[in-house]
Every structure is written in structure tokens, then in C-alpha cells.
Design a protein around this motif. Sequence first.
Motif, PDB file in Angstrom:
ATOM      1  N   LEU A  23      88.067 -47.689 -29.398  1.00 56.00           N
ATOM      2  CA  LEU A  23      88.065 -47.357 -30.817  1.00 56.00           C
ATOM      3  C   LEU A  23      89.168 -46.363 -31.161  1.00 56.00           C
ATOM      4  CD1 LEU A  23      86.648 -47.654 -33.555  1.00 56.00           C
ATOM      5  CD2 LEU A  23      85.143 -45.761 -32.883  1.00 56.00           C
ATOM      6  N   ARG A  24      89.483 -45.460 -30.229  1.00 54.31           N
ATOM      7  CA  ARG A  24      90.513 -44.468 -30.490  1.00 54.31           C
ATOM      8  C   ARG A  24      91.886 -45.105 -30.699  1.00 54.31           C
ATOM      9  NH1 ARG A  24      93.308 -43.739 -25.720  1.00 54.31           N
ATOM     10  NH2 ARG A  24      92.249 -44.508 -23.850  1.00 54.31           N
ATOM     11  N   MET A  25      92.082 -46.339 -30.188  1.00 51.78           N
ATOM     12  CA  MET A  25      93.332 -47.054 -30.416  1.00 51.78           C
ATOM     13  C   MET A  25      93.363 -47.716 -31.783  1.00 51.78           C
ATOM     14  SD  MET A  25      94.983 -46.658 -27.477  1.00 51.78           S
ATOM     15  CE  MET A  25      96.189 -47.959 -27.386  1.00 51.78           C
ATOM     16  N   ILE A  26      92.181 -47.992 -32.323  1.00 59.98           N
ATOM     17  CA  ILE A  26      92.091 -48.713 -33.597  1.00 59.98           C
ATOM     18  C   ILE A  26      92.209 -47.776 -34.787  1.00 59.98           C
ATOM     19  CG2 ILE A  26      90.580 -50.191 -35.000  1.00 59.98           C
ATOM     20  CD1 ILE A  26      89.380 -51.245 -32.423  1.00 59.98           C
ATOM     21  N   VAL A  27      91.654 -46.566 -34.671  1.00 61.63           N
ATOM     22  CA  VAL A  27      91.594 -45.647 -35.817  1.00 61.63           C
ATOM     23  C   VAL A  27      92.975 -45.341 -36.406  1.00 61.63           C
ATOM     24  CG1 VAL A  27      90.975 -43.303 -36.526  1.00 61.63           C
ATOM     25  CG2 VAL A  27      89.396 -44.644 -35.135  1.00 61.63           C
ATOM     26  N   PRO A  28      93.994 -44.981 -35.601  1.00 57.22           N
ATOM     27  CA  PRO A  28      95.312 -44.716 -36.204  1.00 57.22           C
ATOM     28  C   PRO A  28      95.893 -45.932 -36.924  1.00 57.22           C
ATOM     29  CG  PRO A  28      95.215 -43.856 -33.967  1.00 57.22           C
ATOM     30  CD  PRO A  28      94.014 -44.709 -34.159  1.00 57.22           C
ATOM     31  N   ASN A  29      95.704 -47.134 -36.343  1.00 60.95           N
ATOM     32  CA  ASN A  29      96.210 -48.344 -36.992  1.00 60.95           C
ATOM     33  C   ASN A  29      95.471 -48.625 -38.295  1.00 60.95           C
ATOM     34  OD1 ASN A  29      98.013 -48.799 -34.880  1.00 60.95           O
ATOM     35  ND2 ASN A  29      96.504 -49.940 -33.705  1.00 60.95           N
ATOM     36  N   GLY A  69      99.919 -40.473 -37.285  1.00 61.93           N
ATOM     37  CA  GLY A  69     100.548 -40.138 -36.014  1.00 61.93           C
ATOM     38  C   GLY A  69      99.871 -38.979 -35.325  1.00 61.93           C
ATOM     39  N   ARG A  70      99.493 -37.968 -36.094  1.00 62.31           N
ATOM     40  CA  ARG A  70      98.825 -36.806 -35.495  1.00 62.31           C
ATOM     41  C   ARG A  70      97.450 -37.187 -34.949  1.00 62.31           C
ATOM     42  NH1 ARG A  70     102.306 -35.146 -39.186  1.00 62.31           N
ATOM     43  NH2 ARG A  70     103.399 -33.145 -38.916  1.00 62.31           N
ATOM     44  N   ILE A  71      96.737 -38.044 -35.673  1.00 65.83           N
ATOM     45  CA  ILE A  71      95.431 -38.486 -35.181  1.00 65.83           C
ATOM     46  C   ILE A  71      95.593 -39.322 -33.916  1.00 65.83           C
ATOM     47  CG2 ILE A  71      93.488 -40.013 -35.715  1.00 65.83           C
ATOM     48  CD1 ILE A  71      93.510 -38.968 -38.513  1.00 65.83           C
ATOM     49  N   ALA A  72      96.647 -40.158 -33.878  1.00 64.85           N
ATOM     50  CA  ALA A  72      96.896 -40.961 -32.675  1.00 64.85           C
ATOM     51  C   ALA A  72      97.137 -40.072 -31.468  1.00 64.85           C
ATOM     52  CB  ALA A  72      98.086 -41.886 -32.912  1.00 64.85           C
ATOM     53  N   ARG A  73      97.932 -39.004 -31.662  1.00 62.76           N
ATOM     54  CA  ARG A  73      98.185 -38.088 -30.539  1.00 62.76           C
ATOM     55  C   ARG A  73      96.934 -37.308 -30.172  1.00 62.76           C
ATOM     56  NH1 ARG A  73     103.107 -37.853 -33.373  1.00 62.76           N
ATOM     57  NH2 ARG A  73     102.395 -36.084 -34.630  1.00 62.76           N
ATOM     58  N   MET A  74      96.146 -36.917 -31.174  1.00 63.45           N
ATOM     59  CA  MET A  74      94.936 -36.151 -30.912  1.00 63.45           C
ATOM     60  C   MET A  74      93.908 -36.985 -30.146  1.00 63.45           C
ATOM     61  SD  MET A  74      92.496 -34.208 -33.670  1.00 63.45           S
ATOM     62  CE  MET A  74      91.959 -35.760 -34.401  1.00 63.45           C
ATOM     63  N   LEU A  75      93.791 -38.267 -30.518  1.00 67.18           N
ATOM     64  CA  LEU A  75      92.833 -39.155 -29.861  1.00 67.18           C
ATOM     65  C   LEU A  75      93.411 -39.832 -28.634  1.00 67.18           C
ATOM     66  CD1 LEU A  75      91.276 -40.946 -32.989  1.00 67.18           C
ATOM     67  CD2 LEU A  75      90.352 -39.010 -31.706  1.00 67.18           C
ATOM     68  N   GLN A  76      94.699 -39.539 -28.345  1.00 71.76           N
ATOM     69  CA  GLN A  76      95.402 -40.216 -27.254  1.00 71.76           C
ATOM     70  C   GLN A  76      95.352 -41.730 -27.457  1.00 71.76           C
ATOM     71  OE1 GLN A  76      93.696 -38.769 -23.582  1.00 71.76           O
ATOM     72  NE2 GLN A  76      94.696 -36.775 -23.755  1.00 71.76           N
ATOM     73  N   GLY A  77      95.577 -42.111 -28.713  1.00 72.65           N
ATOM     74  CA  GLY A  77      95.511 -43.531 -29.066  1.00 72.65           C
ATOM     75  C   GLY A  77      96.854 -44.093 -29.484  1.00 72.65           C
ATOM     76  N   ALA A  78      97.947 -43.411 -29.113  1.00 74.52           N
ATOM     77  CA  ALA A  78      99.277 -43.920 -29.464  1.00 74.52           C
ATOM     78  C   ALA A  78      99.590 -45.174 -28.649  1.00 74.52           C
ATOM     79  CB  ALA A  78     100.336 -42.846 -29.210  1.00 74.52           C
ATOM     80  N   SER A  79     100.284 -46.109 -29.285  1.00 72.96           N
ATOM     81  CA  SER A  79     100.661 -47.351 -28.613  1.00 72.96           C
ATOM     82  C   SER A  79     101.952 -47.867 -29.222  1.00 72.96           C
ATOM     83  CB  SER A  79      99.564 -48.405 -28.765  1.00 72.96           C
ATOM     84  OG  SER A  79      99.395 -48.768 -30.129  1.00 72.96           O
ATOM     85  N   LYS A  80     102.636 -48.758 -28.491  1.00 74.49           N
ATOM     86  CA  LYS A  80     103.862 -49.356 -29.012  1.00 74.49           C
ATOM     87  C   LYS A  80     103.563 -50.191 -30.250  1.00 74.49           C
ATOM     88  CE  LYS A  80     106.467 -49.489 -24.678  1.00 74.49           C
ATOM     89  NZ  LYS A  80     107.182 -50.363 -23.716  1.00 74.49           N
ATOM     90  N   PHE A  81     102.435 -50.878 -30.250  1.00 74.90           N
ATOM     91  CA  PHE A  81     102.047 -51.669 -31.421  1.00 74.90           C
ATOM     92  C   PHE A  81     101.887 -50.765 -32.641  1.00 74.90           C
ATOM     93  CE2 PHE A  81      98.683 -53.220 -34.215  1.00 74.90           C
ATOM     94  CZ  PHE A  81      99.136 -54.494 -34.538  1.00 74.90           C
ATOM     95  N   GLY A  82     101.207 -49.630 -32.446  1.00 74.80           N
ATOM     96  CA  GLY A  82     101.001 -48.705 -33.561  1.00 74.80           C
ATOM     97  C   GLY A  82     102.298 -48.121 -34.071  1.00 74.80           C
ATOM     98  N   ALA A  83     103.229 -47.832 -33.156  1.00 72.73           N
ATOM     99  CA  ALA A  83     104.518 -47.277 -33.566  1.00 72.73           C
ATOM    100  C   ALA A  83     105.304 -48.281 -34.404  1.00 72.73           C
ATOM    101  CB  ALA A  83     105.321 -46.863 -32.339  1.00 72.73           C
ATOM    102  N   GLN A  84     105.312 -49.546 -33.964  1.00 75.78           N
ATOM    103  CA  GLN A  84     106.022 -50.575 -34.727  1.00 75.78           C
ATOM    104  C   GLN A  84     105.353 -50.809 -36.073  1.00 75.78           C
ATOM    105  OE1 GLN A  84     108.907 -51.936 -33.916  1.00 75.78           O
ATOM    106  NE2 GLN A  84     108.959 -50.723 -32.052  1.00 75.78           N
ATOM    107  N   MET A  85     104.045 -50.821 -36.089  1.00 75.41           N
ATOM    108  CA  MET A  85     103.315 -51.028 -37.337  1.00 75.41           C
ATOM    109  C   MET A  85     103.555 -49.892 -38.314  1.00 75.41           C
ATOM    110  SD  MET A  85      99.261 -51.820 -37.732  1.00 75.41           S
ATOM    111  CE  MET A  85      98.520 -52.093 -39.330  1.00 75.41           C
ATOM    112  N   ASP A  86     103.586 -48.683 -37.793  1.00 74.43           N
ATOM    113  CA  ASP A  86     103.819 -47.519 -38.647  1.00 74.43           C
ATOM    114  C   ASP A  86     105.209 -47.583 -39.267  1.00 74.43           C
ATOM    115  OD1 ASP A  86     102.969 -44.734 -39.510  1.00 74.43           O
ATOM    116  OD2 ASP A  86     104.833 -44.282 -38.472  1.00 74.43           O
TER     117      ASP A  86
END
Length: 273
Positions: A23-29, A69-86
Motif C-alpha cells: 500500500l505504501r507504493m500506491i499512496v504516492p501515486n 514526493g515527500r510522502i513517497a520518501r517518508m513511506l519508502q514508497g518511491a519507484s521509477k513508475f512513480g517518478a515517471q508518472m509524477d
Amino acid sequence: MASEPRHKADRTRRAARLREIPLRMIVPNLITVLAVCAGLTGIRLAFEHRFELAVAMVLIAALLDAVDGRIARMLQGASKFGAQMDSLADIVNFGVAPALVLYAYVLDRAGAFGWIAGLLFAIACCLRLARFNVMLEDENAPAWKADYFVGVPAPAGAMLVLLPVYLGFLGVPLGTAFAFWASAFTVLIAFLMVSQVPVYSGKSGLRVRRDMVMPMILGIVLYVALLASYTWHAMAATAIACLVFLPFSAAAYRRREAREEAAAAAAQDTPDP
């Protein structure tokens, strides 16, 4: 033979585990998708002539972009998919949406020149984001340069380019002369976004003296109160303050660059023991 169904069941469970996403990977997206929804809704509201809500939606998109981005780093949910989507979401939220809101509000009064100005801003946003993504891959860049953006960042550009809208909300007449001025201002912000002007980012974190903590908190509370009570006055003042800040940021960058070059030269001149 009895072991074959067991192996199939193991493979099925293993495949199911591989398909599961934390779930932590989904929340930032999800926050990024909500930002896109806000930006696109701002476009719709603009063409319905509900301009205050349209601008509010663009600003909400900017706020969500700052948070995801800050939530992704806080939840350790950063991903290449999320970066491209952002990055793709930023093109909509900070390039297309502000340009169309601004065009529907005032730039259309300048005719083709107003449309060209909005077009240049949207393209400048795309170029600025592409350059930012490329610069992230530069591993040879000095660490201190991470404290500065090259050119005005896309969220700040979106906030700045809407200055004519803030002024219109405050009662400035929306005549042809104002439309041409707004078009020229839009082109200026577009060039600032793709320029080499260093803009302080504060990514390394600011340290506040202990005796300044309470005044800083009161200042933030005052700003939020002004933003809530005098929204467009505060936004116009913020945009103007950001423009005034740019020369000081560039001067600070040059001083820092000179210090780093002097330190590197001194280190080279120092003989090894």
C-alpha cells in the motif's frame, strides 16, 4: 504424481505474492492522480468562467505535487513508475492547466499573440521538466548544486504565471492593454523556466537559530491567516516576492560557486605531506 498438484499450488501462491503491491507504493501515486484530477478540473472550471475555483484547483495541484514526493520518501514508497508518472502529471498541472486557465481568463483578449504566449509557456514547462529529469542522472555534479534549481521550477512557474489572474481578481480592468501585458509576462515566465537562472531550492534543509524559532512560527501563522482572509492579495504579493527573490538567489549561487572554486584551487595547490 501427487507432488505435481503441490508444485502447481506453490507456483500459484508465489505468483499471487509477486502480483501484490504494498500500500505504501500506491499512496504516492494516488496523490499524483488526484493532482492531475485537480489540474484538469481547473481547466473545466475556467471554461465555465468559474475562475476563482479554477485557480484554486491549479494551486491545489501544486500543493499535492509538493506532498507526493515527500510522502513517497517518508513511506519508502518511491519507484521509477512513480517518478515517471509524477513528471508526466507535472506537464498537465503546471504547463497545460495554468496556460489554459490564463488564456480563458485574459489572454484570449490579445488574440493570436495571447494564444502563442500560452503555447510557449506550456512548451517551456515540458522542456524544463525534461531537463530536470536529465540533470538528476548527472552523478558528477557537485553536491552543493543540489541546493539550486536551474531555471524557475515548474510549480513556481505555474504560481507566477497566474499573477495577471490574481490582479484581475483584485479589480484590475481586463482590457486589451492588460491582455497584451499578461501575454508578455507569460512569455517572460516561460523563458525564466528554461533559463539557466539558479533558484534556491532548500533541499538540503534550512537550519533556524533557536531564538528565531518562535518568530518564524508566528510569521508562518500570519501568512496562512492572510492567505485565508485576503487570498488574492497574498497570492499576488507572494508571486511578486518570488520574482524579487530571483536576483538574490542568483547572487548567492555565484558567491557559493566562487567559494567552491577557491577551495578546490587551494586544495590542488596544497602539497601532499
